[in-house]
Motif scaffolding. Structure first.
Motif, PDB file in Angstrom:
ATOM      1  N   THR A 134      49.736  47.550  36.229  1.00 57.63           N
ATOM      2  CA  THR A 134      50.698  48.139  37.177  1.00 57.63           C
ATOM      3  C   THR A 134      50.825  47.270  38.417  1.00 57.63           C
ATOM      4  OG1 THR A 134      49.896  50.291  36.402  1.00 57.63           O
ATOM      5  CG2 THR A 134      51.314  50.291  38.327  1.00 57.63           C
ATOM      6  N   LEU A 135      49.687  46.789  38.907  1.00 55.99           N
ATOM      7  CA  LEU A 135      49.677  45.908  40.080  1.00 55.99           C
ATOM      8  C   LEU A 135      50.396  44.600  39.773  1.00 55.99           C
ATOM      9  CD1 LEU A 135      48.466  46.260  42.916  1.00 55.99           C
ATOM     10  CD2 LEU A 135      46.464  44.973  42.152  1.00 55.99           C
ATOM     11  N   GLY A 136      50.178  44.078  38.549  1.00 56.27           N
ATOM     12  CA  GLY A 136      50.860  42.848  38.126  1.00 56.27           C
ATOM     13  C   GLY A 136      52.361  43.015  38.108  1.00 56.27           C
ATOM     14  N   LEU A 137      52.850  44.185  37.629  1.00 59.83           N
ATOM     15  CA  LEU A 137      54.289  44.465  37.637  1.00 59.83           C
ATOM     16  C   LEU A 137      54.835  44.459  39.062  1.00 59.83           C
ATOM     17  CD1 LEU A 137      54.646  47.366  35.029  1.00 59.83           C
ATOM     18  CD2 LEU A 137      55.177  44.959  34.722  1.00 59.83           C
ATOM     19  N   TYR A 138      54.066  45.055  39.977  1.00 60.41           N
ATOM     20  CA  TYR A 138      54.482  45.102  41.387  1.00 60.41           C
ATOM     21  C   TYR A 138      54.557  43.687  41.968  1.00 60.41           C
ATOM     22  CZ  TYR A 138      54.338  46.246  46.370  1.00 60.41           C
ATOM     23  OH  TYR A 138      54.616  46.324  47.706  1.00 60.41           O
ATOM     24  N   PHE A 139      53.586  42.849  41.608  1.00 63.21           N
ATOM     25  CA  PHE A 139      53.563  41.470  42.103  1.00 63.21           C
ATOM     26  C   PHE A 139      54.726  40.657  41.538  1.00 63.21           C
ATOM     27  CE2 PHE A 139      49.466  40.140  44.262  1.00 63.21           C
ATOM     28  CZ  PHE A 139      49.122  41.430  44.647  1.00 63.21           C
ATOM     29  N   ILE A 140      55.075  40.901  40.259  1.00 59.34           N
ATOM     30  CA  ILE A 140      56.207  40.175  39.649  1.00 59.34           C
ATOM     31  C   ILE A 140      57.525  40.572  40.334  1.00 59.34           C
ATOM     32  CG2 ILE A 140      57.652  40.027  37.569  1.00 59.34           C
ATOM     33  CD1 ILE A 140      55.209  40.028  35.877  1.00 59.34           C
ATOM     34  N   MET A 176      50.253  36.120  37.539  1.00 55.16           N
ATOM     35  CA  MET A 176      49.646  35.512  36.358  1.00 55.16           C
ATOM     36  C   MET A 176      48.202  35.963  36.175  1.00 55.16           C
ATOM     37  SD  MET A 176      49.534  31.476  35.355  1.00 55.16           S
ATOM     38  CE  MET A 176      51.286  31.302  35.152  1.00 55.16           C
ATOM     39  N   SER A 177      47.413  35.894  37.256  1.00 53.80           N
ATOM     40  CA  SER A 177      46.001  36.284  37.147  1.00 53.80           C
ATOM     41  C   SER A 177      45.863  37.781  36.865  1.00 53.80           C
ATOM     42  CB  SER A 177      45.233  35.900  38.420  1.00 53.80           C
ATOM     43  OG  SER A 177      45.753  36.554  39.536  1.00 53.80           O
ATOM     44  N   LEU A 178      46.724  38.593  37.483  1.00 57.61           N
ATOM     45  CA  LEU A 178      46.636  40.057  37.276  1.00 57.61           C
ATOM     46  C   LEU A 178      47.035  40.441  35.852  1.00 57.61           C
ATOM     47  CD1 LEU A 178      48.093  41.259  40.678  1.00 57.61           C
ATOM     48  CD2 LEU A 178      45.792  41.694  39.864  1.00 57.61           C
ATOM     49  N   MET A 179      48.095  39.823  35.321  1.00 54.19           N
ATOM     50  CA  MET A 179      48.523  40.129  33.949  1.00 54.19           C
ATOM     51  C   MET A 179      47.469  39.689  32.939  1.00 54.19           C
ATOM     52  SD  MET A 179      51.542  41.591  33.963  1.00 54.19           S
ATOM     53  CE  MET A 179      52.453  41.283  32.496  1.00 54.19           C
ATOM     54  N   PHE A 180      46.927  38.500  33.158  1.00 51.45           N
ATOM     55  CA  PHE A 180      45.919  37.984  32.235  1.00 51.45           C
ATOM     56  C   PHE A 180      44.663  38.857  32.263  1.00 51.45           C
ATOM     57  CE2 PHE A 180      43.477  33.920  30.837  1.00 51.45           C
ATOM     58  CZ  PHE A 180      43.502  34.376  29.532  1.00 51.45           C
ATOM     59  N   PRO A 189      54.577  25.594  31.534  1.00 54.92           N
ATOM     60  CA  PRO A 189      53.364  26.434  31.646  1.00 54.92           C
ATOM     61  C   PRO A 189      53.635  27.917  31.467  1.00 54.92           C
ATOM     62  CG  PRO A 189      54.037  25.602  33.801  1.00 54.92           C
ATOM     63  CD  PRO A 189      54.885  24.912  32.792  1.00 54.92           C
ATOM     64  N   LYS A 190      54.826  28.375  31.907  1.00 53.46           N
ATOM     65  CA  LYS A 190      55.144  29.802  31.795  1.00 53.46           C
ATOM     66  C   LYS A 190      55.295  30.211  30.325  1.00 53.46           C
ATOM     67  CE  LYS A 190      57.906  33.083  34.471  1.00 53.46           C
ATOM     68  NZ  LYS A 190      59.075  33.240  35.343  1.00 53.46           N
ATOM     69  N   LEU A 191      55.855  29.309  29.539  1.00 58.53           N
ATOM     70  CA  LEU A 191      56.035  29.552  28.111  1.00 58.53           C
ATOM     71  C   LEU A 191      54.679  29.574  27.392  1.00 58.53           C
ATOM     72  CD1 LEU A 191      58.618  30.051  26.582  1.00 58.53           C
ATOM     73  CD2 LEU A 191      58.744  27.614  26.052  1.00 58.53           C
ATOM     74  N   ALA A 192      53.796  28.652  27.799  1.00 60.44           N
ATOM     75  CA  ALA A 192      52.451  28.618  27.215  1.00 60.44           C
ATOM     76  C   ALA A 192      51.697  29.902  27.553  1.00 60.44           C
ATOM     77  CB  ALA A 192      51.675  27.410  27.742  1.00 60.44           C
ATOM     78  N   GLY A 225      55.683  41.801  22.547  1.00 61.94           N
ATOM     79  CA  GLY A 225      56.479  40.585  22.712  1.00 61.94           C
ATOM     80  C   GLY A 225      57.751  40.819  23.497  1.00 61.94           C
ATOM     81  N   CYS A 226      58.519  41.868  23.110  1.00 54.91           N
ATOM     82  CA  CYS A 226      59.795  42.117  23.809  1.00 54.91           C
ATOM     83  C   CYS A 226      59.522  42.559  25.246  1.00 54.91           C
ATOM     84  CB  CYS A 226      60.613  43.154  23.053  1.00 54.91           C
ATOM     85  SG  CYS A 226      59.769  44.716  22.774  1.00 54.91           S
ATOM     86  N   MET A 227      58.463  43.368  25.431  1.00 58.37           N
ATOM     87  CA  MET A 227      58.134  43.845  26.778  1.00 58.37           C
ATOM     88  C   MET A 227      57.815  42.672  27.703  1.00 58.37           C
ATOM     89  SD  MET A 227      54.968  46.339  27.752  1.00 58.37           S
ATOM     90  CE  MET A 227      53.750  45.076  27.462  1.00 58.37           C
ATOM     91  N   LEU A 228      56.981  41.743  27.208  1.00 58.79           N
ATOM     92  CA  LEU A 228      56.599  40.588  28.029  1.00 58.79           C
ATOM     93  C   LEU A 228      57.768  39.646  28.262  1.00 58.79           C
ATOM     94  CD1 LEU A 228      53.066  39.792  26.604  1.00 58.79           C
ATOM     95  CD2 LEU A 228      53.583  40.286  28.971  1.00 58.79           C
ATOM     96  N   SER A 229      58.629  39.485  27.245  1.00 58.70           N
ATOM     97  CA  SER A 229      59.771  38.568  27.433  1.00 58.70           C
ATOM     98  C   SER A 229      60.730  39.105  28.485  1.00 58.70           C
ATOM     99  CB  SER A 229      60.495  38.339  26.104  1.00 58.70           C
ATOM    100  OG  SER A 229      61.119  39.524  25.672  1.00 58.70           O
ATOM    101  N   TRP A 230      60.913  40.424  28.518  1.00 63.01           N
ATOM    102  CA  TRP A 230      61.768  41.012  29.561  1.00 63.01           C
ATOM    103  C   TRP A 230      61.145  40.854  30.945  1.00 63.01           C
ATOM    104  CZ3 TRP A 230      62.174  46.080  26.297  1.00 63.01           C
ATOM    105  CH2 TRP A 230      63.053  45.868  25.219  1.00 63.01           C
ATOM    106  N   LEU A 231      59.813  40.928  31.008  1.00 66.53           N
ATOM    107  CA  LEU A 231      59.132  40.813  32.302  1.00 66.53           C
ATOM    108  C   LEU A 231      59.114  39.379  32.804  1.00 66.53           C
ATOM    109  CD1 LEU A 231      56.010  43.137  31.923  1.00 66.53           C
ATOM    110  CD2 LEU A 231      57.831  43.375  33.583  1.00 66.53           C
ATOM    111  N   LEU A 232      58.724  38.428  31.913  1.00 68.60           N
ATOM    112  CA  LEU A 232      58.509  37.048  32.358  1.00 68.60           C
ATOM    113  C   LEU A 232      59.801  36.250  32.419  1.00 68.60           C
ATOM    114  CD1 LEU A 232      55.234  36.119  30.424  1.00 68.60           C
ATOM    115  CD2 LEU A 232      55.474  37.177  32.647  1.00 68.60           C
ATOM    116  N   PHE A 233      60.792  36.602  31.555  1.00 62.18           N
ATOM    117  CA  PHE A 233      62.056  35.866  31.532  1.00 62.18           C
ATOM    118  C   PHE A 233      63.215  36.855  31.678  1.00 62.18           C
ATOM    119  CE2 PHE A 233      58.991  33.711  28.750  1.00 62.18           C
ATOM    120  CZ  PHE A 233      58.870  32.511  29.428  1.00 62.18           C
TER     121      PHE A 233
END
Length: 577
Positions: free
Chosen positions: A24-30, A59-63, A295-298, A438-446
């Protein structure tokens, strides 16, 4: 047993709640594009202060949330898998220490605190690999520890070289490193450290050897912790690596690793080793796209891979558990009839690994392959990318054929069932994530999709290669299972490809046997030979001799000697006169 249950459940609940909070915190940071640096002064001596720094960004919070999520499910799963083990509390504590070391590594923008997590991972992984105490586990643990020590030494040298910049907080100096001549040395050392931890060529042999650890540990290690530490470090140092010539070398090495692992998995019969080699192949994919400057793709592929690879190992653990610890896929067959729920999870994770459309692996792998088609790339790297993708589908379909379609060759009296509900719950949660993650992360990161324009053939190349790979895997399985034994006609080439290009033999002798033999020889020759003869033993001899003379003087009366001496002098004088 109640205490064991409480430890497992307590660890599961705590890690799961922490994971959800961090997500949740990672979503807020993004959403708000935030980065927080927290500094804690441990102690101050005169003008010198020892400060612990933590970096919190999306990145650190999501990981961290993904690592804790998978760790919580692994601990929950371990309650049934490790049932009856008298050292279950020790096992859970080791897993928690493992997770804590990974947390240190993720949130550290400082090379010293990274080394704490880095060495913590190495030490605890050694303890977990030798958990089942036998000769094979000890050898695997030693190979793992010594391979990772090379990376530890590289990181220590990078720490020493960072003194040129006045601090170890590398985050502040990434731009300065690009301008500086010292950048090449630091980049080379960091790449070497990451290659050993993420098992790239020629350090690949420890990854399949580490399968000696319990299966829940394998699920954790191969999805989100130990092997991804090197990739994560290179993601942080990406700007430094891209501004040096190391990126081309890393692209070649990671491509060859991907190819070698995919080839080796098609000749392997150990269920856990096939999945370990698939991890090695995916690590090569992450490293190669990283060396191309994405790096974002990796990172995206690292997260999606963590979901389906943890699920794949959990399913493999459930199958092995039911087959009385048998890991040979030739004994398996028609498992879908007897373990339907486990088979569903196993198929979903396998298809996600292959890049089946709209599963977790598809979003990252397809995007990576389309970016490589769009990118300026040489023919060898292009071939390694696509051929390795075909090999991934090939060994996945081979595994499915052996375990689900082939004949059941185990004991006549067996009890295969899906009644392990604790293991199944963990697997079903991860299966949901492997489908939706996969779809959830792709919507978030891209959030804004990339525009990729390719000719029709290049656009369809991924699908063509995948279908061809699946068909070849199916045909190879039928060929292997027939009584013709075609592989014996090409024994030398099959042995070469099936044994990871002889790397396990080279690294075992190169890193274990001969260095230890040289150490023994030097110890016998120098420590217990010349250095003793000319050092300690010689000093001891002469000190003893002179101390005896001194003692003799001290034990006699000097007055008597003087008087007798004077008497004889007088006698001599009188005689002369």
């Amino acid at each position: 047993m109640l205490w064991m249950l409480s430890i497992c459940m307590l660890g599961f609940v705590f890690l799961m709640m922490t994971s959800l909070s961090l997500f949740t915190l990672g979503l807020y940071f993004i959403m708000n594009d935030l980065v927080y640096m927290i500094e804690w002064e441990i102690f101050s001596l005169n003008s010198s202060a020892v400060i612990m720094t933590f970096l919190f960004d999306w990145m650190s919070l999501m990981f961290m949330s993904f690592v804790l999520f998978i760790s919580s499910l692994v601990i929950y799963y371990s309650h049934e898998y490790m049932y009856g083990d008298i050292n279950i509390n020790r096992f859970i504590i080791l897993v928690l220490m493992f997770v804590l070391s990974m947390m240190f590594l993720i949130v550290s923008p400082n090379l010293i605190s990274i080394l704490l997590g880095w060495d913590g991972l190495g030490l605890v992984s050694y303890c977990l690999v030798i958990y089942y105490q036998n000769v094979k586990s000890y050898n695997a643990g030693m190979l793992t520890a010594l391979s990772n020590r090379i990376g530890d030494v590289a990181l220590l040298m990078a720490i020493a070289w960072m003194l040129n910049f006045g601090s170890w907080n590398y985050i502040y100096y990434l731009d300065a490193m690009n301008m500086s001549g010292d950048m090449g040395v630091i980049a080379a050392l960091v790449v070497l450290a990451a290659m050993t931890k993420s098992a790239q060529l020629p350090f690949s042999s420890w990854l399949p050897a580490a399968m000696a650890a319990p299966t829940p540990v394998s699920a954790l290690v191969h999805s989100s912790t130990l092997v991804t530490a090197g990739v994560y470090l290179l993601i942080r140092f990406n700007s430094v690596i891209m501004s040096s010539e190391l990126s081309n070398l890393l692209l070649l090495i990671s491509g060859l690793t991907m190819f070698m692992a995919g080839l080796g998995a098609n000749f392997e019969f150990d269920l856990k080793k096939i999945i370990a080699l698939s991890t090695l192949s995916q690590l090569g994919l992450m490293m190669s796209i990283l060396s191309m400057g994405f790096p974002k793709l990796a990172f995206f592929h690292l997260l999606t891979h963590a979901l389906f690879k943890a699920l794949l190992f959990m399913c493999a653990g459930a199958i092995i558990h039911n087959l009385k610890n048998c890991q040979d896929i030739r004994y398996m067959g028609t498992l879908c009839m007897q373990m339907p729920l486990t088979s569903i999870c196993f198929h979903v994770s396998n298809l996600a690994l292959c890049g089946m459309p709209f599963l977790a692996g598809f979003y990252s792998k397809d995007l990576i392959l389309e970016i490589t088609s769009l990118h300026y790339l040489n023919m060898l790297s292009f071939f390694l990318y696509y051929f390795s993708t075909g090999l991934t589908v090939c060994y996945s379909f081979r595994l499915i054929y052996y375990s689900m379609v082939g004949d059941f060759n185990f004991m006549a009296f067996h009890s295969l069932n899906d009644e392990g509900w604790i293991m199944l719950r963990g697997m079903l949660v991860l299966m949901t994530m492997a489908v939706l993650g996969g779809c959830m992360l792709s919507w978030l990161l891209f959030p804004s999709p990339s525009m990729i324009c390719l000719p029709l053939f290049l656009k369809l190349l991924v699908m063509i290669v995948s279908i061809l790979g699946g068909w070849v895997g199916y045909e190879l399985s039928k060929l292997e299972l027939s009584y013709k034994l075609q592989s014996l006609k090409y024994y030398l080439s099959v042995t070469f490809m099936g044994s990871m290009w002889f790397i396990p033999f080279i690294s075992t002798y190169g890193m274990n046997y001969y260095p230890l033999l040289l150490g023994q020889y030097m110890y016998m020759t120098y420590d217990q030979g010349w250095s003793e003869d000319w050092g300690g033993q010689m000093l001891h001899h002469w000190f003893s001799y002179y101390s005896k003379i001194t003692q003799w003087w001290q034990n006699n009366s000097l007055k008597i000697y003087l008087i007798s001496f004077m008497f004889w002098v007088v006698i001599l004088v009188l005689m002369i006169i």
